[in-house]
Design an enzyme around this catalytic site. Structure first.
Site, PDB file in Angstrom:
ATOM      1  N   ASP A 204       0.847  -1.185   0.000  1.00 47.73           N
ATOM      2  CA  ASP A 204       0.000   0.000   0.000  1.00 47.73           C
ATOM      3  C   ASP A 204       0.890   1.245   0.000  1.00 47.73           C
ATOM      4  O   ASP A 204       1.908   1.275   0.692  1.00 47.73           O
ATOM      5  CB  ASP A 204      -0.891  -0.039   1.258  1.00 47.73           C
ATOM      6  CG  ASP A 204      -1.981   1.013   1.218  1.00 47.73           C
ATOM      7  OD1 ASP A 204      -1.648   2.200   1.390  1.00 47.73           O
ATOM      8  OD2 ASP A 204      -3.151   0.662   1.021  1.00 47.73           O
ATOM      9  N   ASN A 212      -2.825  12.971  -3.028  1.00 52.55           N
ATOM     10  CA  ASN A 212      -3.964  13.415  -3.835  1.00 52.55           C
ATOM     11  C   ASN A 212      -4.453  14.786  -3.401  1.00 52.55           C
ATOM     12  O   ASN A 212      -4.788  15.639  -4.235  1.00 52.55           O
ATOM     13  CB  ASN A 212      -5.112  12.406  -3.742  1.00 52.55           C
ATOM     14  CG  ASN A 212      -4.953  11.241  -4.700  1.00 52.55           C
ATOM     15  OD1 ASN A 212      -4.353  11.372  -5.761  1.00 52.55           O
ATOM     16  ND2 ASN A 212      -5.484  10.085  -4.330  1.00 52.55           N
ATOM     17  N   HIS A 217      -5.445  14.674  -8.134  1.00 49.70           N
ATOM     18  CA  HIS A 217      -5.639  13.276  -8.526  1.00 49.70           C
ATOM     19  C   HIS A 217      -4.862  12.909  -9.790  1.00 49.70           C
ATOM     20  O   HIS A 217      -4.483  11.746  -9.971  1.00 49.70           O
ATOM     21  CB  HIS A 217      -7.130  12.992  -8.721  1.00 49.70           C
ATOM     22  CG  HIS A 217      -7.891  12.940  -7.437  1.00 49.70           C
ATOM     23  ND1 HIS A 217      -7.905  11.834  -6.621  1.00 49.70           N
ATOM     24  CD2 HIS A 217      -8.645  13.874  -6.806  1.00 49.70           C
ATOM     25  CE1 HIS A 217      -8.645  12.061  -5.547  1.00 49.70           C
ATOM     26  NE2 HIS A 217      -9.112  13.306  -5.631  1.00 49.70           N
ATOM     27  N   ASP A 221      -2.557   9.719  -9.945  1.00 48.96           N
ATOM     28  CA  ASP A 221      -2.613   8.675 -10.975  1.00 48.96           C
ATOM     29  C   ASP A 221      -1.226   8.432 -11.571  1.00 48.96           C
ATOM     30  O   ASP A 221      -0.847   7.283 -11.840  1.00 48.96           O
ATOM     31  CB  ASP A 221      -3.582   9.081 -12.084  1.00 48.96           C
ATOM     32  CG  ASP A 221      -5.036   9.012 -11.645  1.00 48.96           C
ATOM     33  OD1 ASP A 221      -5.303   8.423 -10.580  1.00 48.96           O
ATOM     34  OD2 ASP A 221      -5.900   9.531 -12.377  1.00 48.96           O
ATOM     35  N   GLU A 247      -4.972   2.438  -3.934  1.00 51.85           N
ATOM     36  CA  GLU A 247      -3.511   2.468  -3.888  1.00 51.85           C
ATOM     37  C   GLU A 247      -2.938   1.167  -3.343  1.00 51.85           C
ATOM     38  O   GLU A 247      -1.791   1.093  -2.935  1.00 51.85           O
ATOM     39  CB  GLU A 247      -3.019   3.644  -3.034  1.00 51.85           C
ATOM     40  CG  GLU A 247      -3.303   3.535  -1.539  1.00 51.85           C
ATOM     41  CD  GLU A 247      -4.670   4.060  -1.125  1.00 51.85           C
ATOM     42  OE1 GLU A 247      -4.832   4.385   0.061  1.00 51.85           O
ATOM     43  OE2 GLU A 247      -5.572   4.157  -1.976  1.00 51.85           O
TER      44      GLU A 247
END
Length: 340
Positions: A204, A212, A217, A221, A247
């Site tokens: 993770d 973010n 975002h 990404d 994630e």
């Protein structure tokens, strides 16, 4: 109950074809019994009963391998036998028969079976049809097979593409949660038959929400995409990477024990920490490992790996933790196998 029955596409095809065959043949069986055409009537009855038997067999067992070959052989034999018994007026039965074979079998096998059927039919019809009619029959039956082959090929490619899309994460291009569930269930079933060492790694991104929130975002990404590329560089060709959450990722190293998996995971952790995934900010990951234990279910195995990941988060992130415990959750022994 019917509404609770779930069938695969292949099962639905066989069920539909066998039912259509029964509905298509049985009325002729009744008519021929009425007309006292005993030989062909009995023949149609046998075909009808075999069709409904295949339908019930697949309906109750969900097994298709034997059924599709029996049904294909039934089509070929029935169409040829009908021509032999009733003459050239029965030629039209060859066309649905050959198309049905393409629906049931692999396109190459189907083409081979139909070419045999065509060859036999030509021997049967060579002295029964004028040359022009025989040539017409050859051209139309070959054209039908070519069109059916092309359709089957196109259908195969589309299905393959759809399966690929359904199993891949659209952002990162790696396998998704659906593919992960299939893979891990397959491993568990295989382990119950032939036990081998197999570990599961969950990882993770640390503080991904903050990334973010601060960077947006789009940047988040980009981090996910670059992270995926960095992980893949550290994996072997036989290892599989999955994105199973926002994630969160999972790795199934091929037949590796806890120590080998720990080495793979630690190399990934170090590589990510040293990579420049985000300008002016170090991106790190936390990882958890659980090695499969005999008799474990998928949820039990996954839960232990998830606990190890949670432990890594609790201990400060950017570390690797693993569980080497018994299946009994109360006796699970959690050990830190990383970063001191």
């Amino acid at each position: 109950m019917i509404k609770n029955k779930k069938f695969s596409t292949k099962e639905v095809v066989i069920l539909a074809i066998s039912l259509i065959s029964f509905i298509g043949i049985f009325p002729f069986c009744i008519i021929r019994f009425i007309n006292k055409e005993w030989t062909i009537a009995v023949f149609d009855l046998i075909l009808s009963l075999l069709s409904i038997f295949i339908f019930l067999y697949v309906w109750n067992t969900h097994k298709t391998t034997l059924a599709k070959y029996i049904l294909s052989a039934l089509f070929v034999f029935a169409s040829l036998a009908t021509i032999e018994l009733k003459g050239v007026v029965q030629i039209p039965w060859l066309f649905p028969s050959m198309i049905g074979v393409f629906f049931l079998l692999d396109r190459k096998v189907g083409l081979f079976v139909n070419m045999i059927s065509l060859t036999v039919s030509l021997f049967m019809l060579s002295d029964k049809l004028p040359l022009i009619q025989l040539l017409t029959f050859i051209v139309t039956i070959v054209s039908t097979n070519l069109f059916a082959f092309a359709f089957s090929l196109q259908n195969y490619r589309q299905q393959k593409k759809l399966v690929s899309i359904a199993r891949k994460d659209p952002l990162t291009g790696v396998l998704n949660r659906r593919a992960f569930n299939e893979a891990i269930n397959e491993i568990v079933m295989r382990q119950n038959r032939n036990f081998t060492s197999q570990s599961l790694i969950l990882l993770d991104i640390d503080e991904f929400k903050a990334i973010n929130d601060e960077w947006g975002h789009d940047i988040g990404d980009e981090v996910l995409i670059n992270l995926t590329k960095a992980i893949l560089k550290k994996l072997r060709k036989t290892d599989r990477l999955f994105r199973i959450g926002g994630e969160e990722f999972a790795i199934l190293p091929y037949e590796t024990n806890q120590e080998m998996s720990a080495n793979i995971a630690e190399n990934i952790r170090i590589a990510i920490e040293q990579s420049q995934l985000l300008t002016n900010k170090t991106v790190t990951i936390s990882l958890g490992i659980a090695t499969y234990q005999s008799g474990e279910s998928y949820p039990q195995w996954f839960k232990r790996a998830d606990r190890a990941l949670y432990e890594a988060k609790e201990k400060g992130k950017n570390i690797l933790c693993g569980q080497l415990s018994d299946a009994d959750e109360s006796k699970l022994k959690q050990v830190n196998i990383s970063a001191s």
